[in-house]
Design a protein around this motif. Sequence first.
Motif, PDB file in Angstrom:
ATOM      1  N   SER A  25     -19.313  38.284  40.864  1.00 20.27           N
ATOM      2  CA  SER A  25     -18.892  38.105  42.727  1.00 20.27           C
ATOM      3  C   SER A  25     -19.582  37.549  43.631  1.00 20.27           C
ATOM      4  O   SER A  25     -20.965  37.595  44.068  1.00 20.27           O
ATOM      5  N   PRO A  26     -18.785  35.731  43.864  1.00 23.67           N
ATOM      6  CA  PRO A  26     -19.862  35.055  44.942  1.00 23.67           C
ATOM      7  C   PRO A  26     -20.100  35.322  46.499  1.00 23.67           C
ATOM      8  O   PRO A  26     -19.632  36.293  46.255  1.00 23.67           O
ATOM      9  N   PRO A  27     -21.293  34.719  46.493  1.00 22.06           N
ATOM     10  CA  PRO A  27     -21.829  33.271  46.199  1.00 22.06           C
ATOM     11  C   PRO A  27     -22.706  33.344  45.593  1.00 22.06           C
ATOM     12  O   PRO A  27     -23.439  34.713  45.101  1.00 22.06           O
ATOM     13  N   PHE A  28     -22.925  32.176  44.535  1.00 21.45           N
ATOM     14  CA  PHE A  28     -23.530  32.177  43.497  1.00 21.45           C
ATOM     15  C   PHE A  28     -24.802  32.001  44.362  1.00 21.45           C
ATOM     16  O   PHE A  28     -25.017  31.317  45.135  1.00 21.45           O
ATOM     17  N   ARG A  29     -26.128  32.057  44.116  1.00 22.27           N
ATOM     18  CA  ARG A  29     -27.128  31.030  44.092  1.00 22.27           C
ATOM     19  C   ARG A  29     -28.559  31.271  43.380  1.00 22.27           C
ATOM     20  O   ARG A  29     -28.919  31.851  42.527  1.00 22.27           O
ATOM     21  N   GLN A  30     -29.435  30.196  43.606  1.00 20.94           N
ATOM     22  CA  GLN A  30     -30.873  30.244  42.642  1.00 20.94           C
ATOM     23  C   GLN A  30     -31.807  31.631  43.292  1.00 20.94           C
ATOM     24  O   GLN A  30     -31.723  31.041  44.674  1.00 20.94           O
ATOM     25  N   GLN A  31     -32.218  32.056  42.863  1.00 16.81           N
ATOM     26  CA  GLN A  31     -32.764  33.065  42.893  1.00 16.81           C
ATOM     27  C   GLN A  31     -33.503  33.546  42.109  1.00 16.81           C
ATOM     28  O   GLN A  31     -33.862  33.692  40.013  1.00 16.81           O
ATOM     29  N   HIS A  32     -35.464  32.992  41.948  1.00 19.95           N
ATOM     30  CA  HIS A  32     -36.160  33.150  41.347  1.00 19.95           C
ATOM     31  C   HIS A  32     -36.720  32.794  40.392  1.00 19.95           C
ATOM     32  O   HIS A  32     -36.967  32.568  39.415  1.00 19.95           O
ATOM     33  N   SER A  67     -16.622  26.106  37.295  1.00 19.85           N
ATOM     34  CA  SER A  67     -17.737  24.439  37.727  1.00 19.85           C
ATOM     35  C   SER A  67     -18.513  24.977  38.328  1.00 19.85           C
ATOM     36  O   SER A  67     -19.494  24.569  38.271  1.00 19.85           O
ATOM     37  N   GLU A  68     -18.424  24.757  39.606  1.00 27.68           N
ATOM     38  CA  GLU A  68     -19.493  25.718  40.754  1.00 27.68           C
ATOM     39  C   GLU A  68     -20.697  26.642  39.422  1.00 27.68           C
ATOM     40  O   GLU A  68     -21.600  25.776  39.232  1.00 27.68           O
ATOM     41  N   LEU A  69     -20.854  27.223  38.518  1.00 26.09           N
ATOM     42  CA  LEU A  69     -21.836  27.304  37.550  1.00 26.09           C
ATOM     43  C   LEU A  69     -21.902  26.572  36.685  1.00 26.09           C
ATOM     44  O   LEU A  69     -23.556  26.005  35.927  1.00 26.09           O
ATOM     45  N   LEU A  70     -20.995  25.906  36.267  1.00 30.41           N
ATOM     46  CA  LEU A  70     -21.583  24.287  35.340  1.00 30.41           C
ATOM     47  C   LEU A  70     -22.411  23.826  35.969  1.00 30.41           C
ATOM     48  O   LEU A  70     -23.496  23.226  35.347  1.00 30.41           O
ATOM     49  N   ASP A  71     -21.899  23.525  37.258  1.00 32.74           N
ATOM     50  CA  ASP A  71     -23.354  22.945  37.572  1.00 32.74           C
ATOM     51  C   ASP A  71     -24.642  23.113  38.250  1.00 32.74           C
ATOM     52  O   ASP A  71     -25.715  22.449  38.342  1.00 32.74           O
ATOM     53  N   MET A  72     -24.713  24.293  38.651  1.00 34.28           N
ATOM     54  CA  MET A  72     -25.935  25.076  38.696  1.00 34.28           C
ATOM     55  C   MET A  72     -26.159  25.054  38.090  1.00 34.28           C
ATOM     56  O   MET A  72     -28.011  24.974  37.941  1.00 34.28           O
ATOM     57  N   LEU A  73     -25.987  24.941  36.638  1.00 34.08           N
ATOM     58  CA  LEU A  73     -26.972  25.056  35.170  1.00 34.08           C
ATOM     59  C   LEU A  73     -27.340  23.570  35.032  1.00 34.08           C
ATOM     60  O   LEU A  73     -27.885  22.989  33.782  1.00 34.08           O
ATOM     61  N   PHE A 118     -20.039  17.334  29.262  1.00 41.16           N
ATOM     62  CA  PHE A 118     -18.307  18.214  29.094  1.00 41.16           C
ATOM     63  C   PHE A 118     -18.081  16.263  29.889  1.00 41.16           C
ATOM     64  O   PHE A 118     -17.205  17.079  31.100  1.00 41.16           O
ATOM     65  N   PRO A 119     -17.408  16.070  29.629  1.00 42.08           N
ATOM     66  CA  PRO A 119     -16.326  14.134  29.332  1.00 42.08           C
ATOM     67  C   PRO A 119     -14.976  15.313  29.562  1.00 42.08           C
ATOM     68  O   PRO A 119     -14.008  14.502  30.370  1.00 42.08           O
ATOM     69  N   PHE A 120     -14.429  16.675  29.118  1.00 36.43           N
ATOM     70  CA  PHE A 120     -13.031  16.250  29.115  1.00 36.43           C
ATOM     71  C   PHE A 120     -13.652  18.050  28.907  1.00 36.43           C
ATOM     72  O   PHE A 120     -14.067  18.713  27.710  1.00 36.43           O
ATOM     73  N   ALA A 121     -12.854  19.065  30.164  1.00 36.78           N
ATOM     74  CA  ALA A 121     -12.827  19.864  29.720  1.00 36.78           C
ATOM     75  C   ALA A 121     -11.647  21.030  30.529  1.00 36.78           C
ATOM     76  O   ALA A 121     -10.778  20.243  31.955  1.00 36.78           O
ATOM     77  N   GLU A 122     -11.425  21.404  30.304  1.00 41.15           N
ATOM     78  CA  GLU A 122     -10.152  22.018  30.940  1.00 41.15           C
ATOM     79  C   GLU A 122      -9.664  23.733  30.939  1.00 41.15           C
ATOM     80  O   GLU A 122     -10.669  24.907  29.865  1.00 41.15           O
ATOM     81  N   ILE A 123     -10.529  24.309  32.274  1.00 41.84           N
ATOM     82  CA  ILE A 123     -10.797  25.461  32.642  1.00 41.84           C
ATOM     83  C   ILE A 123     -10.070  26.077  32.998  1.00 41.84           C
ATOM     84  O   ILE A 123      -9.621  25.855  34.650  1.00 41.84           O
ATOM     85  N   TYR A 124      -8.655  26.710  33.497  1.00 39.41           N
ATOM     86  CA  TYR A 124      -8.327  27.724  33.867  1.00 39.41           C
ATOM     87  C   TYR A 124      -7.138  28.024  32.692  1.00 39.41           C
ATOM     88  O   TYR A 124      -7.567  28.226  31.685  1.00 39.41           O
TER      89      TYR A 124
END
Length: 162
Positions: free
Chosen positions: A25-32, A76-82, A88-94
Amino acid sequence: MPRLIVFDLDFTLWDCGGTWCDCLSPPFRQQHGQIVDRTGRHVRLYDDVDAILAYCDQHEITMGLASRTEQPRWASELLDMLDITHRFPFAEIYPSSKLRHFAALQKATGWDYASMLFFDDEMRNIREVGELSVTSIYVREGLSNELFHDSLQQFADANRDA
């Protein structure tokens, strides 16, 4: 060594509070120092994943992603946050069959399926992709160093005469 190592996301590279990322359940956030969704579910890479990705980087093994999710933007958002998207130059996410993912990966790279190694937590994906001649490894409870290195040896053994 494989030319391309492909990882699934949910229950392979990361745990999303015991569910799939498209059930969060977004939004995702950094917490502690942790990534959480609106309900407090914690998203984390499995313990050995950082070391595995570093190993691939050090050995110049190209990495890709193949994830069947109904919410590619969330993944994609989680990959960015992590902070791992760049690996990963190749990503098939769908939402689609892993066969479609691998057809796209093969087309993008020009590499034979036999030169690829794949990790996934769903046996149906392992069976399907394995039929393409991709060395496909079943991940029971998150990717570990032991499974990863054993799989590199399995890949080498399967490709010894190639």
